[in-house]
Design a protein around this motif. Structure first.
Motif, PDB file in Angstrom:
ATOM      1  N   GLU A  33       0.840  -1.189   0.000  1.00 45.30           N
ATOM      2  CA  GLU A  33       0.000   0.000   0.000  1.00 45.30           C
ATOM      3  C   GLU A  33       0.882   1.248   0.000  1.00 45.30           C
ATOM      4  O   GLU A  33       1.848   1.338   0.775  1.00 45.30           O
ATOM      5  CB  GLU A  33      -0.903   0.015   1.233  1.00 45.30           C
ATOM      6  CG  GLU A  33      -1.840   1.215   1.307  1.00 45.30           C
ATOM      7  CD  GLU A  33      -2.704   1.204   2.563  1.00 45.30           C
ATOM      8  OE1 GLU A  33      -3.638   2.032   2.623  1.00 45.30           O
ATOM      9  OE2 GLU A  33      -2.422   0.409   3.483  1.00 45.30           O
ATOM     10  N   VAL A  34       0.521   2.211  -0.853  1.00 52.97           N
ATOM     11  CA  VAL A  34       1.299   3.448  -0.969  1.00 52.97           C
ATOM     12  C   VAL A  34       0.388   4.627  -0.656  1.00 52.97           C
ATOM     13  O   VAL A  34      -0.719   4.742  -1.201  1.00 52.97           O
ATOM     14  CB  VAL A  34       1.902   3.612  -2.380  1.00 52.97           C
ATOM     15  CG1 VAL A  34       2.743   4.883  -2.459  1.00 52.97           C
ATOM     16  CG2 VAL A  34       2.751   2.400  -2.747  1.00 52.97           C
ATOM     17  N   ARG A  63       4.814   7.009   1.734  1.00 54.40           N
ATOM     18  CA  ARG A  63       5.133   5.894   2.608  1.00 54.40           C
ATOM     19  C   ARG A  63       4.542   4.612   2.019  1.00 54.40           C
ATOM     20  O   ARG A  63       3.539   4.638   1.314  1.00 54.40           O
ATOM     21  CB  ARG A  63       4.592   6.148   4.016  1.00 54.40           C
ATOM     22  CG  ARG A  63       3.092   6.375   4.118  1.00 54.40           C
ATOM     23  CD  ARG A  63       2.734   6.844   5.508  1.00 54.40           C
ATOM     24  NE  ARG A  63       1.279   6.931   5.689  1.00 54.40           N
ATOM     25  CZ  ARG A  63       0.696   7.392   6.787  1.00 54.40           C
ATOM     26  NH1 ARG A  63       1.450   7.815   7.805  1.00 54.40           N
ATOM     27  NH2 ARG A  63      -0.629   7.441   6.893  1.00 54.40           N
ATOM     28  N   VAL A  64       5.230   3.523   2.328  1.00 57.63           N
ATOM     29  CA  VAL A  64       4.858   2.216   1.775  1.00 57.63           C
ATOM     30  C   VAL A  64       4.835   1.197   2.914  1.00 57.63           C
ATOM     31  O   VAL A  64       5.719   1.199   3.790  1.00 57.63           O
ATOM     32  CB  VAL A  64       5.861   1.752   0.696  1.00 57.63           C
ATOM     33  CG1 VAL A  64       5.445   0.390   0.115  1.00 57.63           C
ATOM     34  CG2 VAL A  64       5.987   2.799  -0.405  1.00 57.63           C
ATOM     35  N   ARG A  65       3.818   0.331   2.901  1.00 59.31           N
ATOM     36  CA  ARG A  65       3.788  -0.796   3.847  1.00 59.31           C
ATOM     37  C   ARG A  65       3.217  -2.007   3.117  1.00 59.31           C
ATOM     38  O   ARG A  65       2.554  -1.879   2.090  1.00 59.31           O
ATOM     39  CB  ARG A  65       2.955  -0.469   5.071  1.00 59.31           C
ATOM     40  CG  ARG A  65       1.461  -0.346   4.830  1.00 59.31           C
ATOM     41  CD  ARG A  65       0.725  -0.032   6.112  1.00 59.31           C
ATOM     42  NE  ARG A  65      -0.715   0.206   5.867  1.00 59.31           N
ATOM     43  CZ  ARG A  65      -1.563   0.589   6.812  1.00 59.31           C
ATOM     44  NH1 ARG A  65      -1.134   0.795   8.052  1.00 59.31           N
ATOM     45  NH2 ARG A  65      -2.849   0.788   6.522  1.00 59.31           N
ATOM     46  N   CYS A  66       3.480  -3.181   3.700  1.00 58.59           N
ATOM     47  CA  CYS A  66       2.962  -4.400   3.081  1.00 58.59           C
ATOM     48  C   CYS A  66       1.767  -4.935   3.876  1.00 58.59           C
ATOM     49  O   CYS A  66       1.615  -4.676   5.082  1.00 58.59           O
ATOM     50  CB  CYS A  66       4.052  -5.458   2.964  1.00 58.59           C
ATOM     51  SG  CYS A  66       4.673  -6.080   4.536  1.00 58.59           S
ATOM     52  N   ILE A  67       0.934  -5.655   3.168  1.00 57.89           N
ATOM     53  CA  ILE A  67      -0.235  -6.322   3.761  1.00 57.89           C
ATOM     54  C   ILE A  67      -0.150  -7.786   3.361  1.00 57.89           C
ATOM     55  O   ILE A  67      -0.076  -8.101   2.171  1.00 57.89           O
ATOM     56  CB  ILE A  67      -1.548  -5.710   3.245  1.00 57.89           C
ATOM     57  CG1 ILE A  67      -1.564  -4.189   3.505  1.00 57.89           C
ATOM     58  CG2 ILE A  67      -2.754  -6.383   3.885  1.00 57.89           C
ATOM     59  CD1 ILE A  67      -2.731  -3.466   2.846  1.00 57.89           C
ATOM     60  N   TRP A  76       5.347   1.257   8.234  1.00 56.92           N
ATOM     61  CA  TRP A  76       5.582   2.113   7.070  1.00 56.92           C
ATOM     62  C   TRP A  76       7.075   2.345   6.854  1.00 56.92           C
ATOM     63  O   TRP A  76       7.849   2.486   7.797  1.00 56.92           O
ATOM     64  CB  TRP A  76       4.926   3.477   7.250  1.00 56.92           C
ATOM     65  CG  TRP A  76       3.414   3.481   7.285  1.00 56.92           C
ATOM     66  CD1 TRP A  76       2.622   3.613   8.386  1.00 56.92           C
ATOM     67  CD2 TRP A  76       2.542   3.358   6.165  1.00 56.92           C
ATOM     68  NE1 TRP A  76       1.299   3.589   8.036  1.00 56.92           N
ATOM     69  CE2 TRP A  76       1.215   3.433   6.656  1.00 56.92           C
ATOM     70  CE3 TRP A  76       2.736   3.201   4.793  1.00 56.92           C
ATOM     71  CZ2 TRP A  76       0.106   3.340   5.848  1.00 56.92           C
ATOM     72  CZ3 TRP A  76       1.623   3.108   3.981  1.00 56.92           C
ATOM     73  CH2 TRP A  76       0.324   3.176   4.488  1.00 56.92           C
ATOM     74  N   GLY A  77       7.442   2.417   5.611  1.00 55.95           N
ATOM     75  CA  GLY A  77       8.751   2.917   5.209  1.00 55.95           C
ATOM     76  C   GLY A  77       8.538   4.167   4.363  1.00 55.95           C
ATOM     77  O   GLY A  77       7.629   4.204   3.523  1.00 55.95           O
ATOM     78  N   GLU A  78       9.340   5.200   4.577  1.00 57.02           N
ATOM     79  CA  GLU A  78       9.101   6.488   3.902  1.00 57.02           C
ATOM     80  C   GLU A  78      10.220   6.843   2.929  1.00 57.02           C
ATOM     81  O   GLU A  78      11.363   6.390   3.075  1.00 57.02           O
ATOM     82  CB  GLU A  78       8.950   7.611   4.938  1.00 57.02           C
ATOM     83  CG  GLU A  78       7.712   7.481   5.811  1.00 57.02           C
ATOM     84  CD  GLU A  78       7.481   8.706   6.672  1.00 57.02           C
ATOM     85  OE1 GLU A  78       8.314   9.653   6.587  1.00 57.02           O
ATOM     86  OE2 GLU A  78       6.489   8.749   7.409  1.00 57.02           O
ATOM     87  N   CYS A  79       9.864   7.679   1.957  1.00 57.45           N
ATOM     88  CA  CYS A  79      10.833   8.219   1.004  1.00 57.45           C
ATOM     89  C   CYS A  79      10.379   9.612   0.572  1.00 57.45           C
ATOM     90  O   CYS A  79       9.206   9.964   0.717  1.00 57.45           O
ATOM     91  CB  CYS A  79      10.994   7.311  -0.218  1.00 57.45           C
ATOM     92  SG  CYS A  79       9.492   7.123  -1.194  1.00 57.45           S
ATOM     93  N   SER A  80      11.297  10.378   0.050  1.00 53.70           N
ATOM     94  CA  SER A  80      10.991  11.741  -0.401  1.00 53.70           C
ATOM     95  C   SER A  80      11.726  12.032  -1.692  1.00 53.70           C
ATOM     96  O   SER A  80      12.714  11.372  -2.043  1.00 53.70           O
ATOM     97  CB  SER A  80      11.408  12.773   0.659  1.00 53.70           C
ATOM     98  OG  SER A  80      10.688  12.609   1.856  1.00 53.70           O
TER      99      SER A  80
END
Length: 275
Positions: A33-34, A63-67, A76-80
């Motif tokens: 999920e983004v 941010r990205v997380r897995c389900i 969540w993991g974040e990036c910019s």
């Protein structure tokens, strides 16, 4: 437990690409999920990247997380990424007969440059002495060169800015172009035969834009009365009375700019049939 993805944001052509390595999870990962950092959903994917059209210039974070298949949500993991506006073009302006040629460089940009805005700014003094700033918009073009018609005497500032795929406009690149008025003609072999006046003259001693025509006037008490306009270097006038007459010749260039007026006094003697 599931690990947090380590996403990285990058630009690929006109798109933002968010990519990450597959997450290690006790159960198989069903989705990634983004969202943006404000919680607005961007989408869900089974792959380890997501693509979408790049936004306008600015700094953006996601941010990205897995389900997993059991519905468990990972951290969540974040990036910019920071998207900059296109750089200012380097503009060159040159004279080309009765045209002004504009050429500018391709600009560096994070996103593809798709167009350029082109304008011209100059000052004009009104009859009452008030100086006004004028602007001419040549529009938005998808080329890196433009030829524009001749213009009025004075300093004209041409400006060009780049527009990228997301609609972001960069800073203006500019170049000044100084237009000068024509000089003055030189008379030769002028005179009269009976009541016929014949005026001959050269090209003006200075030409910027090509000369379009010559304004011919009769000068009386310092004021000019237009007798006609011609693109020739000769003008004839038939007088109905004798006397001394002052003629003025003023070159007019392709933009309508008036050069310096030069004058010639010619004596007309009455022929016998005047009496």
């Amino acid at each position: 437990t599931m690990d947090a993805p380590e996403p990285v944001a990058a630009i690929d052509g006109t798109q933002v690409v968010i990519s990450w390595d597959a997450v290690v999870s006790p159960f198989a990962v069903e989705w990634y999920e983004v969202q943006d950092v404000n919680g607005q959903p961007v989408g869900k994917v089974k792959a380890t990247e997501m693509r979408f059209e790049a936004p306008a210039a600015g700094t953006y974070s996601w941010r990205v997380r897995c389900i997993d298949i059991a519905g468990n949500l990972g951290p969540w993991g974040e990036c910019s990424i920071t998207l900059g506006a296109p750089a200012a073009p380097v503009l060159t302006v040159s004279l080309n007969e009765d045209l002004v040629d504009l050429v500018w460089s391709k600009t560096a940009a994070d996103l593809p440059v798709v167009a350029y805005d082109v304008v011209r700014v100059w000052e004009e003094t009104r009859a009452d002495g008030v100086v006004e700033t004028r602007e001419w918009d040549y529009g938005r073009v998808d080329v890196q060169a433009l030829s524009v018609p001749a213009m009025s005497v004075g300093t004209h500032t041409f400006m060009v800015r780049a527009v990228d795929n997301a609609g972001t406009t960069g800073p203006w690149g500019s170049a000044d172009f100084v237009v000068r008025a024509p000089g003055r003609v030189t008379f030769f072999d002028c005179g009269s035969v009976d009541n016929n006046v014949m005026i001959y003259y050269t090209d003006p001693d200075y030409v910027f834009f090509p000369i379009r025509e010559y304004l011919v006037e009769e000068i009386e008490d310092g004021l000019g009365m237009e007798l006609g306009r011609t693109d020739a270097h000769f003008f004839a006038d038939i007088r109905s009375t004798a006397g001394d007459f002052v003629y003025g010749i003023t070159p007019v260039d392709a933009a309508g700019n008036l050069g310096q007026r030069n004058t010639m006094r010619i004596a007309v003697s009455p022929p016998p049939d005047f009496i």
